[in-house]
Design an enzyme around this catalytic site. Structure first.
Site, mmCIF file in Angstrom:
data_model
loop_
_atom_site.group_PDB
_atom_site.id
_atom_site.type_symbol
_atom_site.label_atom_id
_atom_site.label_comp_id
_atom_site.label_asym_id
_atom_site.label_seq_id
_atom_site.Cartn_x
_atom_site.Cartn_y
_atom_site.Cartn_z
ATOM 1 N N GLU A 1 -13.401 5.277 8.824
ATOM 2 C CA GLU A 1 -12.393 4.368 8.261
ATOM 3 C C GLU A 1 -11.702 3.555 9.362
ATOM 4 O O GLU A 1 -11.483 2.350 9.209
ATOM 5 C CB GLU A 1 -11.351 5.174 7.459
ATOM 6 N N ASP B 1 -1.492 -0.861 5.852
ATOM 7 C CA ASP B 1 -1.824 -0.240 7.142
ATOM 8 C C ASP B 1 -3.316 -0.339 7.446
ATOM 9 O O ASP B 1 -3.746 0.079 8.517
ATOM 10 C CB ASP B 1 -1.401 1.237 7.183
ATOM 11 N N ASP C 1 0.867 -1.172 0.000
ATOM 12 C CA ASP C 1 0.000 0.000 0.000
ATOM 13 C C ASP C 1 0.916 1.240 0.000
ATOM 14 O O ASP C 1 2.124 1.115 0.252
ATOM 15 C CB ASP C 1 -0.859 -0.081 1.279
ATOM 16 N N SER D 1 -2.609 1.393 -4.469
ATOM 17 C CA SER D 1 -3.040 2.503 -3.621
ATOM 18 C C SER D 1 -4.410 3.051 -3.973
ATOM 19 O O SER D 1 -4.726 3.260 -5.149
ATOM 20 C CB SER D 1 -2.013 3.635 -3.750
ATOM 21 N N ALA D 2 -5.178 3.330 -2.935
ATOM 22 C CA ALA D 2 -6.457 4.020 -3.111
ATOM 23 C C ALA D 2 -6.248 5.533 -3.111
ATOM 24 O O ALA D 2 -7.191 6.309 -3.116
ATOM 25 C CB ALA D 2 -7.415 3.614 -2.000
ATOM 26 N N ASP E 1 -0.212 5.124 1.039
ATOM 27 C CA ASP E 1 -0.440 6.092 2.109
ATOM 28 C C ASP E 1 -0.382 5.442 3.484
ATOM 29 O O ASP E 1 -1.082 4.458 3.752
ATOM 30 C CB ASP E 1 -1.823 6.743 1.933
HETATM 31 P P1 TMP Z 1 -4.483 3.721 0.775
HETATM 32 O O1 TMP Z 1 -3.587 3.953 1.920
HETATM 33 O O2 TMP Z 1 -5.187 2.430 0.808
HETATM 34 O O3 TMP Z 1 -3.778 3.969 -0.509
HETATM 35 O O4 TMP Z 1 -5.727 4.739 0.913
HETATM 36 C C1 TMP Z 1 -5.671 6.086 0.795
HETATM 37 C C2 TMP Z 1 -5.886 6.832 2.048
HETATM 38 O O5 TMP Z 1 -6.326 8.117 1.647
HETATM 39 C C3 TMP Z 1 -6.936 6.321 3.022
HETATM 40 O O6 TMP Z 1 -6.333 6.052 4.268
HETATM 41 C C4 TMP Z 1 -7.900 7.512 3.214
HETATM 42 C C5 TMP Z 1 -7.155 8.675 2.629
HETATM 43 N N1 TMP Z 1 -8.000 9.711 2.009
HETATM 44 C C6 TMP Z 1 -7.740 11.040 2.337
HETATM 45 O O7 TMP Z 1 -6.855 11.308 3.143
HETATM 46 N N2 TMP Z 1 -8.496 12.023 1.772
HETATM 47 C C7 TMP Z 1 -9.487 11.765 0.860
HETATM 48 O O8 TMP Z 1 -10.146 12.691 0.353
HETATM 49 C C8 TMP Z 1 -9.729 10.379 0.517
HETATM 50 C C9 TMP Z 1 -10.809 10.043 -0.459
HETATM 51 C C10 TMP Z 1 -8.948 9.403 1.105
HETATM 52 MG MG MG Z 2 -2.847 3.138 3.580
#
Ligand code: TMP
Ligand code: MG
Length: 293
Positions: free
Chosen positions: A85, A227, A38, A153-154, A40
């Site tokens: 979350e 994470d 991942d 990654s999201a 972030d």
């Molecule tokens: P990831 O860690 O799975 O790649 O996910 C992205 C992270 O981004 C998740 O923990 C939530 C965060 N996020 C923000 O901080 N601001 C936002 O506007 C959105 C949609 C997600």
């Molecule tokens: Mg993450």
């Protein structure tokens, strides 16, 4: 056992199992290993000197590319949805539609802002984004040993690529699955491309990208870094998997979430802002350092 696994931040439900997985991976050789991570709060830091570090989205939220009205709206969304979350009292089924709502609303707001592609690099440069301590060793070592690294990654692909490019570690062995921006012919953001990736549909993303995993068929040993509990399905596209070692960073709401992390990750790193443990494991797997019993 590796010395780093006895650090106080390291928790394991079953240390013997970790030992066994590591041993079979070493036996199979580092040319059978791939890393799926991942981005972030896994490759990047959660906090530095007591201050929260930004996610990909936060880098934009805090930037000059966004009007103050839009910044306010994005902060309100963060304040509403981030506690959901990380809320361990709610089920994934309950959280999933709310997370889709968060991502959808945030992306709609961002698209209204006429963000210019040519300004993304300076926005990343000026941000407080920080990769975790030890990132250089992780990326460089994987590159030297030709071990593929999939970043799943999201967050926002364009932003995360810029973070690793500016850190000088966007090597050719790195592949990214993420939400990418779609720009019009004058370089202004008009939409996000393809299917939305949020924290609870990484499995679908993995299964849709079987072509990528097909190329890596000879690498059935997976080191997974995440994470969030949603990160656990990032390797679901890997066929004929032999071993998977799941390492989870538990950054926030530690007491409430510790048990669920211990139940699903093989190694849980509690409030550890470094990549020391994954690096020690990689060095061990590539024969650079022997296991200390
Ligand atoms: P990831 O860690 O799975 O790649 O996910 C992205 C992270 O981004 C998740 O923990 C939530 C965060 N996020 C923000 O901080 N601001 C936002 O506007 C959105 C949609 C997600
Ligand atoms: Mg993450």
């Amino acid at each position: 056992m590796l010395a780093e696994l006895s650090n106080p931040s390291v928790c394991m439900r079953d240390p013997q199992r970790v030992q066994d997985i590591l041993q079979s991976m070493v036996k199979a050789g580092s040319n059978t290993v791939q890393v799926i991570s991942d981005f972030d709060m896994t490759l990047t830091r959660f906090a530095h000197n007591g201050k929260r570090c930004p996610t990909c989205h936060n880098i934009l939220d805090d930037s000059k590319l966004i009007s103050s009205d839009c910044r306010q709206k994005l902060k309100e969304l963060l304040n509403k949805y981030y506690p959901i979350e990380i809320d361990s009292s709610r089920s994934v089924e309950e959280k999933l539609p709310l997370m889709v709502e968060w991502w959808t609303k945030a992306h709609e707001i961002l698209v209204e802002q006429k963000i210019r592609k040519d300004l993304l690099a300076s926005v990343v440069q000026e941000s407080d984004a920080m990769l975790r301590e030890g990132y250089q060793l992780l990326f460089d070592h994987l590159h030297e040993h030709s071990i593929p690294l999939l970043i799943f990654s999201a967050g926002i692909g364009d932003i995360l690529e810029e973070v690793i490019r500016q850190a000088g570690v966007f090597h050719p062995n790195v592949k990214v699955f993420s939400n990418y921006m779609d720009f019009d012919e004058s370089g202004v953001l008009k939409a996000f491309k393809g299917e939305l990736i949020h924290i609870y549909n990484k499995r679908e993303g993995a299964l849709l990208n079987t072509g990528h995993f097909q190329e890596l068929r000879t690498r059935p040993n997976v080191l997974l870094l995440g994470d969030s509990l949603g990160d656990l399905t990032m390797a679901d596209g890997v066929q004929d998997m032999e071993n998977i070692l799941k390492i989870g960073f538990l950054n926030d709401k530690v007491e409430e979430r510790k048990q669920s992390y211990l139940d699903s990750y093989d190694i849980v790193l509690v409030k550890d802002e470094t990549l020391e443990v994954p690096n020690a494991i990689l060095l061990y797997l590539t024969g650079n350092k022997g296991a200390e019993n």
